[in-house]
Design a protein around this motif. Structure first.
Motif, PDB file in Angstrom:
ATOM      1  N   GLY A   1       0.811  -1.212   0.000  1.00  0.00           N
ATOM      2  CA  GLY A   1       0.000   0.000   0.000  1.00  0.00           C
ATOM      3  C   GLY A   1       0.841   1.256   0.000  1.00  0.00           C
ATOM      4  N   ILE A   2       1.896   1.275   0.821  1.00  0.00           N
ATOM      5  CA  ILE A   2       2.795   2.437   0.867  1.00  0.00           C
ATOM      6  C   ILE A   2       3.472   2.629  -0.489  1.00  0.00           C
ATOM      7  CG2 ILE A   2       4.889   3.358   1.925  1.00  0.00           C
ATOM      8  CD1 ILE A   2       4.129   1.836   4.469  1.00  0.00           C
ATOM      9  N   TRP A   3       3.952   1.554  -1.053  1.00  0.00           N
ATOM     10  CA  TRP A   3       4.646   1.617  -2.341  1.00  0.00           C
ATOM     11  C   TRP A   3       3.715   2.127  -3.440  1.00  0.00           C
ATOM     12  CZ3 TRP A   3       6.565  -3.162  -5.562  1.00  0.00           C
ATOM     13  CH2 TRP A   3       7.457  -2.715  -6.547  1.00  0.00           C
ATOM     14  N   ALA A   4       2.489   1.619  -3.469  1.00  0.00           N
ATOM     15  CA  ALA A   4       1.539   2.038  -4.501  1.00  0.00           C
ATOM     16  C   ALA A   4       1.178   3.511  -4.363  1.00  0.00           C
ATOM     17  CB  ALA A   4       0.278   1.177  -4.431  1.00  0.00           C
TER      18      ALA A   4
ATOM     19  N   VAL B   1       4.517   5.490  -5.672  1.00  0.00           N
ATOM     20  CA  VAL B   1       5.008   5.391  -7.057  1.00  0.00           C
ATOM     21  C   VAL B   1       3.909   5.117  -8.065  1.00  0.00           C
ATOM     22  CG1 VAL B   1       7.224   4.549  -6.203  1.00  0.00           C
ATOM     23  CG2 VAL B   1       5.525   2.902  -7.000  1.00  0.00           C
ATOM     24  N   GLY B   2       2.697   4.832  -7.598  1.00  0.00           N
ATOM     25  CA  GLY B   2       1.594   4.582  -8.522  1.00  0.00           C
ATOM     26  C   GLY B   2       1.225   3.108  -8.603  1.00  0.00           C
ATOM     27  N   GLY B   3      -0.068   2.861  -8.840  1.00  0.00           N
ATOM     28  CA  GLY B   3      -0.566   1.493  -8.847  1.00  0.00           C
ATOM     29  C   GLY B   3      -0.117   0.672 -10.038  1.00  0.00           C
ATOM     30  N   LYS B   4       0.195   1.313 -11.172  1.00  0.00           N
ATOM     31  CA  LYS B   4       0.583   0.548 -12.354  1.00  0.00           C
ATOM     32  C   LYS B   4       1.839  -0.271 -12.104  1.00  0.00           C
ATOM     33  CE  LYS B   4       2.147   0.977 -17.137  1.00  0.00           C
ATOM     34  NZ  LYS B   4       2.367   1.867 -18.302  1.00  0.00           N
ATOM     35  N   ARG B   5       2.855   0.360 -11.578  1.00  0.00           N
ATOM     36  CA  ARG B   5       4.115  -0.345 -11.336  1.00  0.00           C
ATOM     37  C   ARG B   5       3.946  -1.462 -10.325  1.00  0.00           C
ATOM     38  NH1 ARG B   5       8.565   4.550 -10.636  1.00  0.00           N
ATOM     39  NH2 ARG B   5       8.219   5.570 -12.653  1.00  0.00           N
ATOM     40  N   VAL B   6       3.229  -1.183  -9.242  1.00  0.00           N
ATOM     41  CA  VAL B   6       3.139  -2.158  -8.155  1.00  0.00           C
ATOM     42  C   VAL B   6       2.302  -3.357  -8.563  1.00  0.00           C
ATOM     43  CG1 VAL B   6       2.479  -2.490  -5.751  1.00  0.00           C
ATOM     44  CG2 VAL B   6       3.437  -0.309  -6.476  1.00  0.00           C
ATOM     45  N   LEU B   7       1.151  -3.137  -9.199  1.00  0.00           N
ATOM     46  CA  LEU B   7       0.332  -4.267  -9.621  1.00  0.00           C
ATOM     47  C   LEU B   7       1.040  -5.069 -10.707  1.00  0.00           C
ATOM     48  CD1 LEU B   7      -2.249  -5.846  -9.374  1.00  0.00           C
ATOM     49  CD2 LEU B   7      -3.352  -4.245 -10.961  1.00  0.00           C
ATOM     50  N   GLY B   8       1.711  -4.379 -11.637  1.00  0.00           N
ATOM     51  CA  GLY B   8       2.475  -5.103 -12.657  1.00  0.00           C
ATOM     52  C   GLY B   8       3.564  -5.956 -12.044  1.00  0.00           C
ATOM     53  N   PHE B   9       4.275  -5.393 -11.058  1.00  0.00           N
ATOM     54  CA  PHE B   9       5.296  -6.167 -10.343  1.00  0.00           C
ATOM     55  C   PHE B   9       4.684  -7.383  -9.677  1.00  0.00           C
ATOM     56  CE2 PHE B   9       6.761  -7.021  -6.011  1.00  0.00           C
ATOM     57  CZ  PHE B   9       8.048  -7.494  -6.245  1.00  0.00           C
ATOM     58  N   GLY B  10       3.541  -7.177  -9.000  1.00  0.00           N
ATOM     59  CA  GLY B  10       2.922  -8.282  -8.279  1.00  0.00           C
ATOM     60  C   GLY B  10       2.548  -9.436  -9.193  1.00  0.00           C
TER      61      GLY B  10
ATOM     62  N   GLY C   1       4.017 -11.519  -3.954  1.00  0.00           N
ATOM     63  CA  GLY C   1       3.446 -10.928  -5.156  1.00  0.00           C
ATOM     64  C   GLY C   1       1.966 -10.663  -5.027  1.00  0.00           C
ATOM     65  N   GLU C   2       1.222 -11.618  -4.501  1.00  0.00           N
ATOM     66  CA  GLU C   2      -0.223 -11.438  -4.375  1.00  0.00           C
ATOM     67  C   GLU C   2      -0.572 -10.463  -3.254  1.00  0.00           C
ATOM     68  OE1 GLU C   2      -2.739 -14.770  -4.512  1.00  0.00           O
ATOM     69  OE2 GLU C   2      -1.786 -15.659  -6.279  1.00  0.00           O
ATOM     70  N   GLY C   3       0.333 -10.296  -2.286  1.00  0.00           N
ATOM     71  CA  GLY C   3       0.070  -9.378  -1.185  1.00  0.00           C
ATOM     72  C   GLY C   3       0.005  -7.923  -1.609  1.00  0.00           C
ATOM     73  N   VAL C   4       0.758  -7.535  -2.632  1.00  0.00           N
ATOM     74  CA  VAL C   4       0.748  -6.134  -3.066  1.00  0.00           C
ATOM     75  C   VAL C   4      -0.380  -5.851  -4.043  1.00  0.00           C
ATOM     76  CG1 VAL C   4       3.249  -6.018  -2.800  1.00  0.00           C
ATOM     77  CG2 VAL C   4       2.289  -6.466  -5.055  1.00  0.00           C
ATOM     78  N   ALA C   5      -1.034  -6.886  -4.555  1.00  0.00           N
ATOM     79  CA  ALA C   5      -2.009  -6.699  -5.638  1.00  0.00           C
ATOM     80  C   ALA C   5      -3.221  -5.893  -5.193  1.00  0.00           C
ATOM     81  CB  ALA C   5      -2.446  -8.059  -6.181  1.00  0.00           C
ATOM     82  N   MET C   6      -3.807  -6.248  -4.067  1.00  0.00           N
ATOM     83  CA  MET C   6      -5.033  -5.572  -3.656  1.00  0.00           C
ATOM     84  C   MET C   6      -4.806  -4.110  -3.290  1.00  0.00           C
ATOM     85  SD  MET C   6      -7.933  -6.978  -0.978  1.00  0.00           S
ATOM     86  CE  MET C   6      -8.034  -8.530  -1.848  1.00  0.00           C
ATOM     87  N   PRO C   7      -3.773  -3.755  -2.506  1.00  0.00           N
ATOM     88  CA  PRO C   7      -3.526  -2.327  -2.268  1.00  0.00           C
ATOM     89  C   PRO C   7      -3.230  -1.552  -3.546  1.00  0.00           C
ATOM     90  CG  PRO C   7      -2.334  -3.663  -0.670  1.00  0.00           C
ATOM     91  CD  PRO C   7      -2.864  -4.605  -1.696  1.00  0.00           C
ATOM     92  N   ALA C   8      -2.470  -2.147  -4.464  1.00  0.00           N
ATOM     93  CA  ALA C   8      -2.154  -1.457  -5.721  1.00  0.00           C
ATOM     94  C   ALA C   8      -3.411  -1.227  -6.548  1.00  0.00           C
ATOM     95  CB  ALA C   8      -1.136  -2.269  -6.519  1.00  0.00           C
ATOM     96  N   MET C   9      -4.273  -2.230  -6.615  1.00  0.00           N
ATOM     97  CA  MET C   9      -5.530  -2.074  -7.339  1.00  0.00           C
ATOM     98  C   MET C   9      -6.370  -0.969  -6.730  1.00  0.00           C
ATOM     99  SD  MET C   9      -8.993  -2.784  -6.800  1.00  0.00           S
ATOM    100  CE  MET C   9      -8.914  -4.000  -5.505  1.00  0.00           C
ATOM    101  N   ASN C  10      -6.434  -0.928  -5.421  1.00  0.00           N
ATOM    102  CA  ASN C  10      -7.232   0.091  -4.751  1.00  0.00           C
ATOM    103  C   ASN C  10      -6.686   1.491  -5.039  1.00  0.00           C
ATOM    104  OD1 ASN C  10      -9.617  -0.027  -3.179  1.00  0.00           O
ATOM    105  ND2 ASN C  10      -8.513   0.732  -1.412  1.00  0.00           N
TER     106      ASN C  10
END
Length: 529
Positions: free
Chosen positions: A177-180, A183-192, A224-233
């Protein structure tokens, strides 16, 4: 002091001005925009005149263009400076108007397929990411059976492997969540997605090397799956207007439910025809395809998308104000807000019952309803399908209520109350039914009403703090994951010393606690800016 008197006071000496009557210097004017007649004195106060400036002629008019007086003097005028620049919000609107005016001229040449709303392209891509998320998560629950037979794993080892996923999943909820937010959700969800896809492909290799390597790979998958939901939000908080928030989140989470259906449906066929490693190789490979599309089509916010059509930009910004990226997280402020704690507590209460049903449902069907494994698998898919449908129905209802003028706070409380009280009611009926068909119906209805939570607490993070939506979801989902881990473990202990009725009573009690906390302390208004 009126405007004419104010300007007269700026001239040091009119006798001095008469001596310079012969001066024919050009007059310099500067356009100052005012929103109303009261802004005149405020705008004038922003002007800084140079020390020796004087006036040759000046016509004074109010902001409404009404002449209020004229002063004549033969003076030499000099340019003046405006020391204070326009507010950022004014600059942003001016820039946006310039951009959209240029784009509007070419609107007639846009093909129909490019006129599909870009914000819904983002929603569909997020939904497909969550479909892959649950496909890759549930495949282990099927593949673990032939794997344990091949490697002679005992039940304790199987449980250890299944739980290793949550080690990484818990670790990255708040961090993601902090990372998203920064730096933005695109990078974090793509990474995840690419991270957990690689971990999925490596699972058969790690299993052959040894158990420690398999545990590490499963924990990496959880990261990887842990960052997906915060990044999507985070990314949806930038793209989706308030009036479409419930529908968009319902579609994203229904992708998660359909991912479980897809994983449970295709895994047995792949294992039967190609062997258990094929499940991990095929499912993981799909993630790389998604990643390529995501890189080319997605942007963290609408302001970063050069292809966004102007009318869609206007719609998106009509309910939000652009903010700078988050640089620091105000933890003390966040944790001092009662609605934030309402989210955390409610998420815990919600996930306790949800994880128990999803984890122990096959066992309940087999031990209590006496279904065989094939029948248990079939009926386990049914609640996921109903959840996918009811989540979208609930999202449509919630957005319709908001569009008709009902407050966001009231809508969130109504939808989450259904998400709590519905499952509580149907679970209490399980002890009174006498047929397997009625028991399955109660379980299915319980999960169906549970999905209304997507328009309740799961939408609320973006309501109360859109800039910190990733962090807020990371906080509450950490509590939710802890509830799942503790609830799953506690259920085994309760069944060893009690009955299924006792298991359901604990869940019902927590649903009721969540209902009270949510209705007392939650809000749909923005409390974090």
């Amino acid at each position: 002091m009126n405007t004419g008197a104010f300007l007269l006071s700026l001239a040091p000496d009119f006798s001095y001005l008469q001596k310079r009557k012969s001066s024919n210097a050009p007059r310099v004017t500067r356009k100052i925009l005012c929103s109303n007649s009261d802004c005149q004195s405020e705008r004038l106060s922003r002007l800084s005149l140079k020390p020796h400036s004087s006036f040759s002629s000046l016509s004074l008019e109010s902001c409404g263009r009404r002449k209020i007086g004229r002063v004549w003097a033969d003076v030499k005028s000099e340019p003046y400076d405006i020391t204070e620049s326009a507010p950022d919000s004014v600059k942003f609107i001016d820039d946006l108007n310039d951009v959209t005016t240029a784009k509007d001229s070419s609107e007639g040449t846009v093909p129909w397929w490019e006129q599909f709303p870009k914000r819904w392209v983002i929603v569909i891509l997020c939904s497909s990411a969550f479909l892959l998320c649950n496909m890759d998560r549930v495949n282990m629950s099927i593949a673990i059976l032939p794997m344990s037979a091949e490697y002679n794993w005992n039940p304790a080892t199987v449980g250890l492997i299944q739980s290793s996923f949550f080690w990484g999943y818990l670790l990255t909820q708040i961090a993601g969540g902090i990372w998203a937010d920064k730096v933005g959700g695109k990078r974090v969800l793509g990474f995840g997605v690419i991270w957990w896809s690689i971990a999925t492909v490596l699972t058969p290799v790690a299993a052959k090397i040894g158990l420690p390597f398999l545990l590490v790979v499963r924990a990496f998958m959880g990261i990887g799956e842990g960052v997906a939901m915060p990044a999507m939000n985070n990314i949806l908080s930038k793209w989706i207007p308030v009036g479409e928030r419930s529908r968009s989140l319902a579609l994203v989470y229904s992708g998660m439910y359909l991912g479980s259906v897809t994983g449970l449906a295709f895994s047995p066929m792949l294992i039967h025809n190609l062997g258990w490693p094929s499940v991990f190789y095929s499912f993981g490979s799909v993630g790389t395809v998604w990643f390529a599309v995501w890189l080319s089509k997605a942007h963290s916010s609408p302001f970063e998308d050069p292809e966004l059509r102007p009318e869609e930009m206007r719609l998106i910004i009509s309910t939000s104000v652009p903010k700078e990226p988050v640089t620091t997280i105000p933890w003390r402020l966040i944790l001092s807000k009662a609605p934030v704690w309402a989210l955390i507590v409610s998420h815990f209460c919600h996930n306790w019952g949800t994880f128990i049903l999803l984890t122990w449902m096959p066992t309940y069907y087999n031990q209590v309803l006496k279904f065989n494994l094939m029948e248990s698998g079939l009926f386990c898919v049914l609640p996921w399908l109903i959840m996918a449908i009811s989540a979208n129905v609930g999202g449509w209802i919630a957005d319709t209520l908001v569009s008709k003028g009902l407050s966001v706070t009231m809508v969130r409380k109504i939808m989450q109350s259904i998400g709590f009280l519905g499952p509580a009611f149907f679970l209490t009926q399980l002890s009174h039914v006498n047929s397997p068909a009625m028991a399955v119906l109660c379980m299915t209805c319980s999960q169906g009403t549970d999905a209304f939570s997507q328009s309740g607490l799961y939408s609320n993070h973006q309501d109360i703090g859109p800039r910190y939506a990733g962090v807020l979801l990371g906080l509450s989902n950490t509590a939710g994951v802890l509830a799942g881990v503790l609830g799953t473990t506690a259920t085994g202990y309760i069944l060893q010393h009690g009955s299924w009725d006792d298991v359901f009573k604990v869940s019902v009690g927590l649903y009721l606690v969540g209902t009270v906390v949510w209705n007392l302390f939650s809000t749909g208004e923005k409390i974090l800016d």
